[in-house]
Design a protein around this motif. Structure first.
Motif, PDB file in Angstrom:
ATOM      1  N   HIS A 286       0.794  -0.990  -0.669  1.00  0.00           N
ATOM      2  CA  HIS A 286       0.100  -0.271   0.062  1.00  0.00           C
ATOM      3  C   HIS A 286       0.790   1.423   0.368  1.00  0.00           C
ATOM      4  CE1 HIS A 286      -3.047   3.236   1.145  1.00  0.00           C
ATOM      5  NE2 HIS A 286      -2.357   3.266   1.568  1.00  0.00           N
TER       6      HIS A 286
ATOM      7  N   SER B 206       1.012   4.026  -2.998  1.00  0.00           N
ATOM      8  CA  SER B 206      -0.169   5.462  -2.466  1.00  0.00           C
ATOM      9  C   SER B 206       1.105   6.319  -2.416  1.00  0.00           C
ATOM     10  CB  SER B 206      -0.596   4.908  -1.131  1.00  0.00           C
ATOM     11  OG  SER B 206      -1.205   4.251  -1.419  1.00  0.00           O
TER      12      SER B 206
ATOM     13  N   LEU C 107      -3.757   7.017  -4.679  1.00  0.00           N
ATOM     14  CA  LEU C 107      -2.736   5.909  -4.786  1.00  0.00           C
ATOM     15  C   LEU C 107      -2.132   6.812  -5.835  1.00  0.00           C
ATOM     16  CD1 LEU C 107      -5.111   4.076  -7.552  1.00  0.00           C
ATOM     17  CD2 LEU C 107      -3.400   3.058  -5.537  1.00  0.00           C
TER      18      LEU C 107
END
Length: 380
Positions: A220, A224, A231
């Motif tokens: 993530h 991110s 994103l």
């Protein structure tokens, strides 16, 4: 049978528990804060280690001290492991449960020591109290655990340990546990061997789900934007590839929104970059709230955001863009300075078009929106 000697078994498992304590504590100190519960799991293993050491040191201390301290640390071990699992899954820790079980266990020991030394009753009470902790973890895992091998492995271990304790409880209720730890040595040895081994394996199981959580967190973070949580370019590229694959299978269009905050430099100059960052976070959250779960939002640097709408035509995208404008207007006068956005809309009908070409068309529509006075949407 030396292999079934209770003292030998407990000493061996105690050394292994001490090693697992170090492993869990090391993970607690090195894993990111997103992976929670490791500290309490390591405290649980430390309590198990202390309980084993006390059992092995039995001949060196008064029986009453050994009885109360060793059993209380054993209960604390199972309870702290439950607390660790609850924290891992974001649930409220049941400290009251641990305290209630500890009080019930101590009351049982006092009654056993003062009133009647019914060994089977003592085993039944402590087996049921410990069983409740492991069953609670199993229920927690079923309700909140990820559908992944790590969760299945941890759940299988919890189930086996629960069954071991259930068999121990039923044996105590039927009077098949003897009259003391020393009696019925073979059965006692088998139980200690199984129970201690499964407790150690559950520490391994928890490390498995913690490592899986670490993998998810790191993936993530790599996909991110650290400020807004949406994103980044890499994560957006992965999402775009998945949407193009769906387009090839189902023939549904995808639409891109190119969003740019109007006069963002003026916000930074007037209020400072810290407030500017708050505006960016607000813009990201507002955009996400206006969309569906299947859509994707990315920050492409500065004040520019990109939205990828799955299975959406240009006309449908216009309605979503207007929803974003409406939410921003409704948020005026809030905790951040008032601001507007300009949005360019481009729809992709063929999987053969490249992302660069699609973004170029969306940017062209964005420039048209800015040239027309900003705070509006344009379609190309």
């Amino acid at each position: 049978m030396i292999l079934l000697d209770p003292t030998t078994i407990v000493l061996t498992s105690t050394l292994m528990a001490a090693a697992m304590t170090i492993v869990l504590f090391s993970a607690y100190r090195s894993f990111p804060a997103d992976v929670r519960g490791l500290g309490h799991q390591s405290l649980g293993m430390l309590s198990l280690t202390a309980s084993g050491l006390l059992f092995c040191a039995g001949p060196l201390m008064p029986e009453a001290v050994l009885l109360f301290v060793a059993n209380s640390t054993m209960l604390a071990a199972a309870g702290l492991m439950l607390i660790g699992t609850q924290i891992f899954y974001g649930r409220k820790p049941s400290w009251w449960w641990l305290a209630l079980a500890w009080v019930a266990g101590m009351a049982c020991l006092i009654g056993w020591y003062v009133i009647t030394q019914d060994y089977a009753l003592r085993v039944a009470v402590f087996s049921s109290l410990t069983l409740s902790f492991y069953v609670a973890q199993l229920v927690l895992l079923v309700r909140h655990g990820e559908r992944h091998f790590s969760s299945w492995f941890f759940g299988a271990l919890l189930l086996v340990q629960s069954l071991v304790l259930l068999v121990r409880l039923l044996a105590a209720l039927s009077g098949a546990v003897g009259t003391s730890n020393a009696s019925n040595g073979a059965v006692q040895g088998i139980f200690l061997l199984t129970a201690n081994f499964m407790t150690l394996m559950m520490a391994v199981g928890f490390m498995t789900i913690a490592t899986r959580r670490l993998q998810v967190v790191m993936e993530h973070r790599s996909n991110s934007d650290p400020l807004t949580g949406v994103l980044n370019r890499r994560g957006f590229a992965d999402a775009y590839r998945r949407e193009v694959a769906l387009m090839k299978r189902h023939g549904q269009p995808i639409t891109l929104l190119s969003i740019d905050l109007d006069y963002f430099k003026a916000i930074n100059d007037q209020h400072g970059h810290a407030v500017g960052d708050q505006v960016l976070v607000h813009a990201a959250r507002t955009t996400v709230s206006a969309l569906r779960e299947i859509d994707h939002v990315a920050r492409f640097g500065g004040e520019e955001f990109i939205v990828l709408l799955s299975g959406t035509t240009a006309e449908q995208a216009k309605a979503m863009a207007q929803r974003i404008h409406g939410l921003l207007f409704a948020a005026r006068g809030g905790n951040v300075p008032d601001y507007t956005v300009s949005i360019g809309i481009a729809s992709q009908q063929s999987p053969n078009e490249s992302l660069e070409a699609l973004m170029a068309r969306a940017d062209a529509a964005l420039y048209r929106a800015k040239a027309a006075g900003r705070d509006r949407s344009e379609t190309v």
